[in-house]
Design an enzyme around this catalytic site. Structure first.
Site, short mmCIF file in Angstrom:
data_model
loop_
_atom_site.label_atom_id
_atom_site.label_comp_id
_atom_site.label_asym_id
_atom_site.label_seq_id
_atom_site.Cartn_x
_atom_site.Cartn_y
_atom_site.Cartn_z
N SER A 64 16.03 42.66 33.34
CA SER A 64 15.35 43.90 32.95
C SER A 64 14.51 44.46 34.10
CB SER A 64 14.41 43.64 31.76
OG SER A 64 15.14 43.22 30.64
N1 SAM Z 1 15.39 40.47 29.37
C1 SAM Z 1 16.62 40.04 29.98
C2 SAM Z 1 16.35 39.73 31.44
O1 SAM Z 1 15.35 40.23 31.97
O2 SAM Z 1 17.13 38.98 32.05
C3 SAM Z 1 17.59 41.17 29.81
C4 SAM Z 1 19.02 40.89 30.14
S1 SAM Z 1 20.21 42.17 29.94
C5 SAM Z 1 19.40 43.70 30.12
C6 SAM Z 1 20.61 42.11 28.22
C7 SAM Z 1 21.33 40.86 27.77
O3 SAM Z 1 21.74 41.02 26.41
C8 SAM Z 1 22.60 40.50 28.53
O4 SAM Z 1 22.41 39.28 29.18
C9 SAM Z 1 23.68 40.42 27.44
O5 SAM Z 1 24.61 39.37 27.65
C10 SAM Z 1 22.84 40.17 26.22
N2 SAM Z 1 23.46 40.48 24.95
C11 SAM Z 1 24.27 41.51 24.60
N3 SAM Z 1 24.62 41.41 23.31
C12 SAM Z 1 24.02 40.29 22.82
C13 SAM Z 1 23.98 39.65 21.55
N4 SAM Z 1 24.64 40.13 20.48
N5 SAM Z 1 23.25 38.53 21.41
C14 SAM Z 1 22.58 38.00 22.46
N6 SAM Z 1 22.59 38.56 23.68
C15 SAM Z 1 23.28 39.69 23.86
#
Ligand code: SAM
Length: 220
Positions: A64
């Site tokens: 993020s």
């Molecule tokens: N706060 C995290 C970070 O700073 O690393 C954000 C990571 S990214 C913006 C969002 C994440 O959501 C991704 O790693 C993606 O794989 C995950 N994601 C998408 N759909 C998801 C789901 N249904 N359940 C869990 N994670 C999910």
């Protein structure tokens, strides 16, 4: 690779990109000063760890943007006694920040490799009040519910019902809602069984993929 003074870069990021753009919560600013973002990004991106932008973390996902993470966490109006769920915990960075602020944090991440790498990072940092598991966060985390706050770090067409049901009375849910291309950040608050929604402005996140989110084969 360039040598970077990470401490100095972190302090500058907090002053310029967070406090300088209106983040007021002192405990939150302190949490950002104490969590080393450089260990949450792959080695070849470390020299950019304190740029205020998302960076790749593998599996086509991103860590993020610090300002967006701060905006969402501040909107949740956390108390030290709160139990908080992050859906889409990716690198574990936001879980590590939350763990500095509340009593217990649960992170759920769809990609098993990201979930296990992030759990190792938290252990290395000595974070003992957080756990991360691999799974579909659109189904919530029933065994740990209810939560006083839930942060969804991926974009959805509408807030997943399972997550609304896991909110405690007075609980808050921060979630990017919209199309795969563009969303607005919403803050939903559960009071006396009703949900009130505040609109906090535009944002752009990777998609939330799962049973109560978007489908993986829709190429988003
Ligand atoms: N706060 C995290 C970070 O700073 O690393 C954000 C990571 S990214 C913006 C969002 C994440 O959501 C991704 O790693 C993606 O794989 C995950 N994601 C998408 N759909 C998801 C789901 N249904 N359940 C869990 N994670 C999910």
């Amino acid at each position: 690779m360039k040598t970077v003074d990470f401490e100095a870069a972190r302090r500058l990021m907090v002053e310029r990109d967070l406090a300088g753009r209106g983040i007021r919560s002192l405990p939150l600013l302190e949490a950002f000063r104490s969590v080393p973002r450089e260990i949450f990004v792959p080695e070849n991106y470390r020299d950019r760890a304190y740029a205020d932008c998302p960076l790749p973390i593998g599996e086509g996902q991103t860590i993020s943007q610090p300002y967006m993470a701060a905006l969402m966490i501040e909107a949740l109006d956390l108390k030290a006694s709160d139990r908080v769920l992050e859906v889409g915990s990716g690198s574990g960075y936001v879980v590590a920040l939350l763990a500095r602020l509340v009593s217990r944090v649960y992170g759920i991440e769809r990609h098993p490799s990201l979930a296990s790498e992030s759990a190792v990072r938290l252990e290395r940092l000595g974070v003992s009040n957080a756990e991360i598991r691999a799974g579909d966060g659109t189904r919530g985390w029933p065994e740990a519910a209810p939560f006083q706050a839930i942060l969804v770090s991926a974009a959805t067409g509408r807030p997943p019902r399972a997550l609304l049901e896991e909110l405690d009375e007075g609980g808050r849910l921060a979630v990017p809602v919209g199309t795969p291309e563009l969303q607005e950040l919403q803050l939903l608050r559960r009071t006396a069984g009703r949900i009130r929604t505040e609109h906090l402005g535009g944002c752009r996140f990777v998609p939330l993929i799962g049973e109560n989110g978007w489908e993986p084969e829709s190429n988003i």
